[in-house]
Design a protein around this motif. Structure first.
Motif, PDB file in Angstrom:
ATOM      1  N   ARG A  83       0.746  -1.099   0.055  1.00 43.35           N
ATOM      2  CA  ARG A  83      -0.110   0.104   0.112  1.00 43.35           C
ATOM      3  C   ARG A  83       0.824   1.114   0.010  1.00 43.35           C
ATOM      4  O   ARG A  83       0.560   2.134  -0.852  1.00 43.35           O
ATOM      5  CB  ARG A  83      -0.844  -0.032   1.213  1.00 43.35           C
ATOM      6  CG  ARG A  83      -1.672   1.272   1.398  1.00 43.35           C
ATOM      7  CD  ARG A  83      -2.504   1.348   2.693  1.00 43.35           C
ATOM      8  NE  ARG A  83      -3.223   2.362   3.127  1.00 43.35           N
ATOM      9  CZ  ARG A  83      -2.578   3.341   3.705  1.00 43.35           C
ATOM     10  NH1 ARG A  83      -1.423   3.412   4.191  1.00 43.35           N
ATOM     11  NH2 ARG A  83      -2.970   4.526   4.096  1.00 43.35           N
ATOM     12  N   LEU A 133      -0.092  -1.789  -8.361  1.00 45.08           N
ATOM     13  CA  LEU A 133      -1.102  -1.767  -7.989  1.00 45.08           C
ATOM     14  C   LEU A 133      -1.854  -3.306  -7.696  1.00 45.08           C
ATOM     15  O   LEU A 133      -2.230  -3.584  -6.852  1.00 45.08           O
ATOM     16  CB  LEU A 133      -2.275  -1.191  -9.035  1.00 45.08           C
ATOM     17  CG  LEU A 133      -3.658  -1.304  -8.924  1.00 45.08           C
ATOM     18  CD1 LEU A 133      -4.242  -0.832  -7.703  1.00 45.08           C
ATOM     19  CD2 LEU A 133      -4.743  -0.717 -10.232  1.00 45.08           C
ATOM     20  N   ALA A 136      -0.406  -4.319  -4.407  1.00 48.06           N
ATOM     21  CA  ALA A 136      -1.457  -3.854  -3.155  1.00 48.06           C
ATOM     22  C   ALA A 136      -2.866  -4.530  -3.294  1.00 48.06           C
ATOM     23  O   ALA A 136      -3.301  -4.882  -2.206  1.00 48.06           O
ATOM     24  CB  ALA A 136      -1.495  -2.256  -3.629  1.00 48.06           C
ATOM     25  N   GLN A 137      -3.224  -4.863  -4.313  1.00 46.10           N
ATOM     26  CA  GLN A 137      -4.586  -5.491  -4.415  1.00 46.10           C
ATOM     27  C   GLN A 137      -4.491  -7.089  -3.872  1.00 46.10           C
ATOM     28  O   GLN A 137      -5.254  -7.539  -2.964  1.00 46.10           O
ATOM     29  CB  GLN A 137      -5.203  -5.699  -5.907  1.00 46.10           C
ATOM     30  CG  GLN A 137      -5.690  -4.221  -6.241  1.00 46.10           C
ATOM     31  CD  GLN A 137      -6.049  -4.318  -7.812  1.00 46.10           C
ATOM     32  OE1 GLN A 137      -5.133  -4.841  -8.512  1.00 46.10           O
ATOM     33  NE2 GLN A 137      -7.057  -3.646  -8.200  1.00 46.10           N
ATOM     34  N   VAL A 142      -5.796  -2.797  -1.314  1.00 50.71           N
ATOM     35  CA  VAL A 142      -6.588  -2.000  -2.176  1.00 50.71           C
ATOM     36  C   VAL A 142      -7.528  -2.812  -2.896  1.00 50.71           C
ATOM     37  O   VAL A 142      -7.507  -3.988  -3.119  1.00 50.71           O
ATOM     38  CB  VAL A 142      -5.506  -1.632  -3.416  1.00 50.71           C
ATOM     39  CG1 VAL A 142      -6.278  -0.740  -4.520  1.00 50.71           C
ATOM     40  CG2 VAL A 142      -4.553  -0.627  -2.703  1.00 50.71           C
ATOM     41  N   ARG A 143      -8.846  -2.235  -3.160  1.00 54.22           N
ATOM     42  CA  ARG A 143      -9.934  -2.867  -3.678  1.00 54.22           C
ATOM     43  C   ARG A 143      -9.440  -3.742  -4.989  1.00 54.22           C
ATOM     44  O   ARG A 143      -8.695  -3.084  -5.835  1.00 54.22           O
ATOM     45  CB  ARG A 143     -10.980  -2.064  -3.890  1.00 54.22           C
ATOM     46  CG  ARG A 143     -10.841  -0.701  -4.574  1.00 54.22           C
ATOM     47  CD  ARG A 143     -11.889   0.192  -4.605  1.00 54.22           C
ATOM     48  NE  ARG A 143     -13.236  -0.067  -5.252  1.00 54.22           N
ATOM     49  CZ  ARG A 143     -14.331   0.463  -4.992  1.00 54.22           C
ATOM     50  NH1 ARG A 143     -14.532   1.370  -4.199  1.00 54.22           N
ATOM     51  NH2 ARG A 143     -15.233  -0.063  -5.650  1.00 54.22           N
ATOM     52  N   LEU A 151      -7.054   4.146 -12.014  1.00 47.63           N
ATOM     53  CA  LEU A 151      -6.320   4.792 -10.937  1.00 47.63           C
ATOM     54  C   LEU A 151      -5.297   5.775 -11.586  1.00 47.63           C
ATOM     55  O   LEU A 151      -5.324   7.038 -10.907  1.00 47.63           O
ATOM     56  CB  LEU A 151      -5.441   3.863 -10.329  1.00 47.63           C
ATOM     57  CG  LEU A 151      -4.375   4.230  -8.932  1.00 47.63           C
ATOM     58  CD1 LEU A 151      -5.300   4.997  -8.055  1.00 47.63           C
ATOM     59  CD2 LEU A 151      -3.567   2.966  -8.410  1.00 47.63           C
ATOM     60  N   THR A 180      -7.174   7.630  -0.872  1.00 45.70           N
ATOM     61  CA  THR A 180      -6.697   6.337  -0.250  1.00 45.70           C
ATOM     62  C   THR A 180      -7.994   5.935   0.435  1.00 45.70           C
ATOM     63  O   THR A 180      -8.080   4.491   0.163  1.00 45.70           O
ATOM     64  CB  THR A 180      -5.545   6.805   0.768  1.00 45.70           C
ATOM     65  OG1 THR A 180      -4.488   7.487   0.253  1.00 45.70           O
ATOM     66  CG2 THR A 180      -5.180   5.500   1.630  1.00 45.70           C
ATOM     67  N   ILE A 183      -9.969   3.924  -2.408  1.00 47.20           N
ATOM     68  CA  ILE A 183      -9.289   2.751  -3.324  1.00 47.20           C
ATOM     69  C   ILE A 183      -8.942   1.554  -2.238  1.00 47.20           C
ATOM     70  O   ILE A 183      -8.543   0.539  -2.601  1.00 47.20           O
ATOM     71  CB  ILE A 183      -8.134   3.013  -3.974  1.00 47.20           C
ATOM     72  CG1 ILE A 183      -6.961   3.447  -3.081  1.00 47.20           C
ATOM     73  CG2 ILE A 183      -8.440   4.312  -4.949  1.00 47.20           C
ATOM     74  CD1 ILE A 183      -5.721   3.682  -3.682  1.00 47.20           C
ATOM     75  N   ALA A 184      -9.133   1.896  -0.866  1.00 49.53           N
ATOM     76  CA  ALA A 184      -9.035   0.903   0.231  1.00 49.53           C
ATOM     77  C   ALA A 184      -9.910  -0.338   0.039  1.00 49.53           C
ATOM     78  O   ALA A 184     -10.897   0.102  -0.033  1.00 49.53           O
ATOM     79  CB  ALA A 184      -8.982   1.587   1.582  1.00 49.53           C
TER      80      ALA A 184
END
Length: 194
Positions: A83, A133, A136-137, A142-143, A151, A180, A183-184
């Motif tokens: 993240r 991304l 992080a996903q 991240v969603r 993004l 933030t 998109i969390a």
């Protein structure tokens, strides 16, 4: 003799880039190309020999920035927090997008238009950001339904909005902090920007 001509052409090319960078910083990406040539002390034909379109000039100016962003994304793939790595890169992208007024729009246009001169440079940078991304996903930070294109469009919008602000960097930091939350994956996640 040919070597001297090539060296002279290279100096002209570099000088035109430097002058164009100054003009774009002052007047945005729509700065007059005639003014760029005049400031560089060359005719408009010389400018067009090196850069046949405004887009080729912008691509030449931006390719090194995109290379830096690509390399930064690759480095941040090793960040302890996926993240935080993503957010650090998004901030770098947003701040870099404000180098010239009108740049966020030019970048988004290049990302959409595969035939554009800027597309290849943007594509490598976008792919590297997409890997950040995805990491992080995968970590759940991240969603999962967010795409790299969405993004980058969101962050380009933040960069554009910051151009309208008296304090662009403060605006970028505030808007990224607010983003933030959106998109969390977990809406209760900390919203402090990287």
């Amino acid at each position: 003799m040919a070597e001297a001509v090539r060296a002279d052409a290279r100096r002209n090319y570099e000088h035109l880039l430097a002058v164009a960078g100054e003009a774009f910083a002052e007047h945005g990406t729509d700065a007059s190309l005639r003014d760029v040539a005049r400031r560089a002390g060359v005719g408009i034909g010389t400018l067009y020999r090196h850069f046949p379109t405004r887009e080729t000039l912008l691509e030449a100016l931006m390719s090194s920035r995109f290379d830096v962003l690509r390399a930064s994304a690759e480095d941040l793939l090793g960040a302890p927090s996926p993240r935080d790595g993503l957010l650090a890169w998004l901030r770098e992208f947003a701040v870099g997008s404000t180098a010239y007024r009108g740049l966020p729009e030019s970048v988004m246009t290049a990302l959409r238009e595969e035939g554009s001169e800027l597309h290849a440079s943007c594509h490598a940078m976008r792919a590297a950001g997409g890997r950040l991304l995805a990491r992080a996903q995968e970590s759940g930070a991240v969603r999962a339904d967010l795409t790299a294109g969405e993004l980058l469009a969101l962050v380009a919008g933040i960069a554009w909005a910051s151009e309208q602000s008296a304090e662009p960097t403060g605006m970028i930091d505030r808007m990224l902090s607010l983003t933030t939350t959106g998109i969390a994956a977990d809406r209760s996640a900390d919203t402090t920007p990287a």
